[in-house]
Design an enzyme around this catalytic site. Structure first.
Site, PDB file in Angstrom:
ATOM      1  CD  GLU A  87       0.099  -5.615   2.523  1.00 21.09           C
ATOM      2  OE1 GLU A  87      -0.280  -4.588   1.918  1.00 21.09           O
ATOM      3  OE2 GLU A  87      -0.638  -6.259   3.276  1.00 21.09           O
ATOM      4  NE  ARG A 109      -3.829  -0.807   6.633  1.00 18.24           N
ATOM      5  CZ  ARG A 109      -4.859  -0.873   5.782  1.00 18.24           C
ATOM      6  NH1 ARG A 109      -5.384  -2.029   5.436  1.00 18.24           N
ATOM      7  NH2 ARG A 109      -5.357   0.224   5.251  1.00 18.24           N
ATOM      8  CG  HIS A 132      -3.919  -5.024   1.296  1.00 18.10           C
ATOM      9  ND1 HIS A 132      -3.099  -4.248   2.073  1.00 18.10           N
ATOM     10  CD2 HIS A 132      -5.169  -4.577   1.560  1.00 18.10           C
ATOM     11  CE1 HIS A 132      -3.806  -3.382   2.769  1.00 18.10           C
ATOM     12  NE2 HIS A 132      -5.082  -3.558   2.469  1.00 18.10           N
TER      13      HIS A 132
END
Ligand SMILES: NC(=O)c1ccc[n+]([C@@H]2O[C@H](COP(=O)([O-])OP(=O)(O)OC[C@H]3O[C@@H](n4cnc5c(N)ncnc54)[C@H](O)[C@@H]3O)[C@@H](O)[C@H]2O)c1
Ligand SMILES: O=C(O)[C@H](O)[C@H](O)COP(=O)(O)O
Length: 383
Positions: free
Chosen positions: A238, A209, A255
């Site tokens: 993000e 993450r 991602h």
């Protein structure tokens, strides 16, 4: 029953359609108002399932997230409100490992090193990190593992702490969940002090993450010294990723490490099964009946192909991280960072896992079979 599903979850109608009406919505646009009247909510990592969203939970009985990570879900609040919950642990773990191996292969080709001569540090040895360690171990790569919760629970004395890993590893891969607080919190686990302590030439990979790593500190280290090799699939803030950091990393992707067709569809199937269990209904649908065949099903190699050559041929044919790196760069130039980030994820081209590719060999020479299986491919020996 009414089921609200993120627009980017594959096979939602096929799996959930038998339960009632399936409505799709962009995950970032889900609000209390749009949740109202729904019995089941199925999300991805971009929807915060929190107090504000649950204001609209007038009929909600179950929330499923087709993801491994659960940091976007207030699970205590769901339990308090007696709303069932499930995530999809392990669903896209193979996909993330393929991504990491493709990235390491690319850097090893660019820099002219062999993985087998390197020490790889894995931070977080769960479904992703554990599988990465197993695949690297099959290739005789030295691995160091840092996983304090597991070390404590299992009494593992062979695991190391993160600072020792930073001193000893050539490559460090972060695969931790985002844990905000507590003894094993991971927010900025890779903080400024640790980023500054990385030896020149260290390869740093984050596919866990974004918030597990201090992006400002990494950007400053890259700006001032430029002496690390970096692979980032996850980012702070993000989709509004720090452009300056993006420009400095070697491999930057939006991602998508877990975005194989196989991993995404398995995530949907796992949540379908959890929903059916929750309502005491039989789960008759099976992913096997719905999953498309891969475009590339097999490769035939001569038995005398050198193992390293075979690995890079098969890996490139199956999944090459350069595809995502270059395409994302085009998207963000055309649309801007945040819109490009989301658009590439929405339009993500099909990608299959290494395990879907069968490699046929006449004979197993020079450890070729072990190398290919170790990397994740399935191998068939000829007669
Ligand atoms: N980039 C992507 O597309 C992608 C895809 C899947 C998962 N992920 C992220 O990767 C994370 C890991 O996935 P997983 O399937 O391996 O999860 P997992 O729960 O199976 O394993 C996580 C491991 O991290 C360990 N851990 C927890 N706190 C730690 C700490 N402070 N230091 C070191 N280790 C610690 C846990 O003990 C556990 O073994 C997920 O939570 C998710 O956030 C990202
Ligand atoms: O936790 C996970 O499973 C991954 O991070 C997941 O692949 C992220 O994808 P998203 O849910 O944002 O589509």
């Amino acid at each position: 029953m009414r089921i609200l599903v993120d627009e980017n979850i594959p096979l939602a109608e096929e799996f959930f359609g038998e339960l009632g009406e399936v409505t799709r919505q962009p995950g970032r646009e889900m609000t209390a108002a749009t949740l109202r009247g729904h019995d089941v909510l199925v999300v991805r990592s971009i929807t915060q399932v929190d107090q504000a969203l649950l204001e609209g939970a007038d009929k909600l009985k179950f929330v499923g997230t087709c993801t491994i990570g659960t940091d976007h879900i207030d699970t205590s609040l769901l339990a308090e409100r007696n709303i069932g919950f499930a995530s999809a642990p392990g669903s896209n773990a193979e996909s993330v490992v393929d991504y990491v191996l493709s990235s390491l292969l690319l850097l090893s080709e660019e820099d002219g090193f062999s993985l087998s001569g390197k020490t790889v540090g894995i931070v977080g040895a769960g479904n992703v990190g554990g599988r990465l360690a197993a695949r690297l171990d099959n290739l005789d790569v030295d691995c160091l593992i840092c996983d304090p919760p597991r070390a404590e629970a299992e009494g593992r004395e062979d695991f190391v702490d993160l600072d020792t890993m930073i001193e000893r590893a050539d490559i460090i891969c972060l695969h931790t969940p985002l844990v905000a607080a507590g003894e094993h919190a991971t927010h900025h686990l890779m903080d400024r002090r640790r980023i500054d302590a990385l030896g020149p030439g260290t390869v740093l990979v984050n596919a866990g993450r974004g918030d597990c790593l201090d992006g400002d500190a990494l950007r400053e280290r890259l700006e001032s010294q430029g002496d690390l090799r970096t692979v980032l699939d996850v980012w702070e803030h993000e989709p509004a990723v720090d452009e300056a950091l993006f420009e400095l990393v070697d491999i930057g992707t939006p991602h998508i490490a877990g975005y194989s067709v196989d991993g995404k569809m398995l995530g949907t199937e796992m949540i379908y099964q959890a929903v059916m269990r929750h309502f005491g209904l039989p789960a008759r649908k099976k992913l096997g009946q719905l999953k498309p065949d891969p475009w590339l099903r097999k490769i035939v190699l001569h038995s005398w192909t050198p193992p390293l050559e075979a690995l890079s041929l098969c890996a490139r044919a199956c999944y090459d991280v350069r595809r995502d790196m270059l395409a994302f760069d085009r998207y963000r130039r055309r649309l801007g960072m945040a819109a490009g980030f989301d658009a590439y994820r929405r339009e993500y081209p099909p990608r299959r896992e290494f395990q879907t590719l069968r490699v046929e060999l006449k004979k197993n020479k020079g450890g070729l079979r072990d190398a290919l299986e170790g990397f994740g491919f399935s191998v068939k020996l000829g007669k």
